[in-house]
Design an enzyme around this catalytic site. Structure first.
Site: not given
Ligand code: MG
Ligand code: AMP
Ligand code: MG
Length: 407
Positions: A50, A163
């Site tokens: 990320d 995620t």
């Molecule tokens: Mg994200």
């Protein structure tokens, strides 16, 4: 290449190119094996993938478009690494930024052209993508977007959507989202799926889907959902009683629980589900901007639970507190299925100022009005039957000719 491409097409073209780069970065993090997981909040994770993808996308787009506002999910991290510049460049996860100032980080490149963000943090030179995607630039910008100026645009970046699923190995749920809004309206976007085909060795890994309202969407095969049943998708890792109750109220024959707002909208445009129903305030603007634009570009609709399209202006709150309802057709019918108490629990979004879409159907609040007229009280609206779905599908699924075009 279209002569003298407009700002929106140049941003979109750069976004396609940078999403390819970000996708490589994300795959490399997994290959190296150290995900560097950090808990940002309850049930809210961040990984090295990320963080790195965010740096790549924001730094690259900023270098190309220094006067355009860019907001990313991991901005708190970016802001921390930019803090020595001492300017309020980016909004934080929870705050609004009513008077946003474009960041000035161009001068921060060192003599090797690495972006030097702070003494500990250098963005490697190969994270900066300066190419444009030529395919995008072959297309002409829709008329209503041609005069768009820097200050009209806000770019919403989710460097890695899904995620939780990424950390659990559900790799095809992961997408990179870059949404382009103009005067608060989601108008164009990129949804990149780094692990598309990952279970089919021999086929190309990853794909990039992009679209513009008024032009169409590209990079996938459009299918219409089955007409003999109702399939609803929702969250697999952020569910609660209300989320489940709203899904059940749509009377689905099948419920598909998968990760990522981007992934779920891909299921919609590929005809695998009829509706994405999420009665929760947890989804953010970077989750919905790109998917909303692409869905809208193929005739679908994404709104809150009051039938209002999201507003993507720079000063809006980050959370979609009105919930998310996305459909390929029959939006009003699905809205009409949602019980009143669930609708009441969801905030009404502040509508975006209407762009002049010049003949392009802009779905939204009108659908709810239609549902009310057709069915009396919205709360009493009956669930869509398979026959009704089939019937309205033929009339409302007006697929632009170019939708099936492959990149
Ligand atoms: Mg994200
Ligand atoms: P999901 O469908 O659960 O993958 O959620 C779609 C997007 O919204 C993802 O980016 C999630 O991280 C985000 N999201 C949804 N609900 C929450 C929540 N309760 N807390 C944090 N993020 C959420
Ligand atoms: Mg997300």
């Amino acid at each position: 290449m279209a002569s003298n491409p407009s700002l929106v097409m140049r941003i979109l073209s750069a976004s396609v190119a940078v999403s390819n780069r970000a996708s490589n970065i994300i795959r490399n993090v997994l290959t190296k094996g150290d995900l560097g997981i950090v808990e940002k909040g309850k049930n809210d994770l961040q990984t090295e993938a990320d963080r790195s993808a965010q740096r790549c996308i924001v730094a690259s787009l900023h270098k190309q478009f220094p006067n355009v506002a860019i907001f990313g999910e991991e901005d708190e991290m970016t802001q921390r690494t930019l803090s020595f510049v001492n300017k309020p460049q980016y909004g934080t996860l929870s705050s609004c930024v009513p008077h946003w100032t474009p960041p000035k980080i161009l001068e921060l490149y060192d003599k090797n052209q690495n972006l030097q963000l702070d003494p500990q943090e250098t963005i490697p030179k190969d994270f900066i993508e300066l190419n444009f995607d030529e395919e995008v630039l072959k297309h002409t910008c829709p008329e209503y977007l041609k005069d768009t100026k820097d200050e009209d645009v806000v770019i919403w970046v989710d460097p890695l959507d899904g995620t939780a699923e990424f950390t659990q190995g559900f790799l095809d749920h992961v997408t990179v989202l870059i949404g382009i809004s103009v005067k608060g309206n989601a108008v164009a976007g990129v949804v990149h799926q780094p692990w598309f085909n990952f279970e089919k060795p021999g086929l190309p890994l990853g794909r990039c889907i992009w679209g513009v309202i008024g032009l169409g969407a590209f990079g996938f095969e459009r299918e219409t959902p089955p007409s003999n049943k109702v399939i609803v998708t929702t969250s697999r890792s952020h569910s609660d009683r209300m989320v489940t109750e709203a899904v059940e109220a749509c009377n689905p024959d099948e419920v598909v629980r998968v990760g990522g707002a981007g992934h779920k909208v891909l299921l919609l445009i590929e005809g695998k589900v009829h509706a994405y129903v999420f009665a929760s305030k947890g989804c953010k603007k970077w989750d919905t901007c790109a998917p909303e634009a692409i869905l809208h570009a193929v005739g679908g609709t994404l709104t809150d639970f009051h039938g209002i399209r999201m507003n993507y202006s720079a000063d809006v709150q980050r959370k979609n507190t009105g919930g998310v309802l996305a459909t390929v057709a029959d939006h009003g019918k699905f809205l009409g299925c949602i019980p009143e108490h669930i609708r009441d629990a969801m905030d009404k979004s502040s509508p975006a100022p209407e762009l002049d879409f010049k003949g392009i159907v802009v779905c939204g609040g009108a659908d709810l009005e239609k549902a009310k007229q057709n069915n009396g009280q919205v709360s009493a609206a009956k669930n869509p039957s398979p026959e009704e779905n089939a019937e309205s599908k033929s009339s409302s699924d007006k697929v632009p000719n170019d939708v099936n075009t492959k990149l």
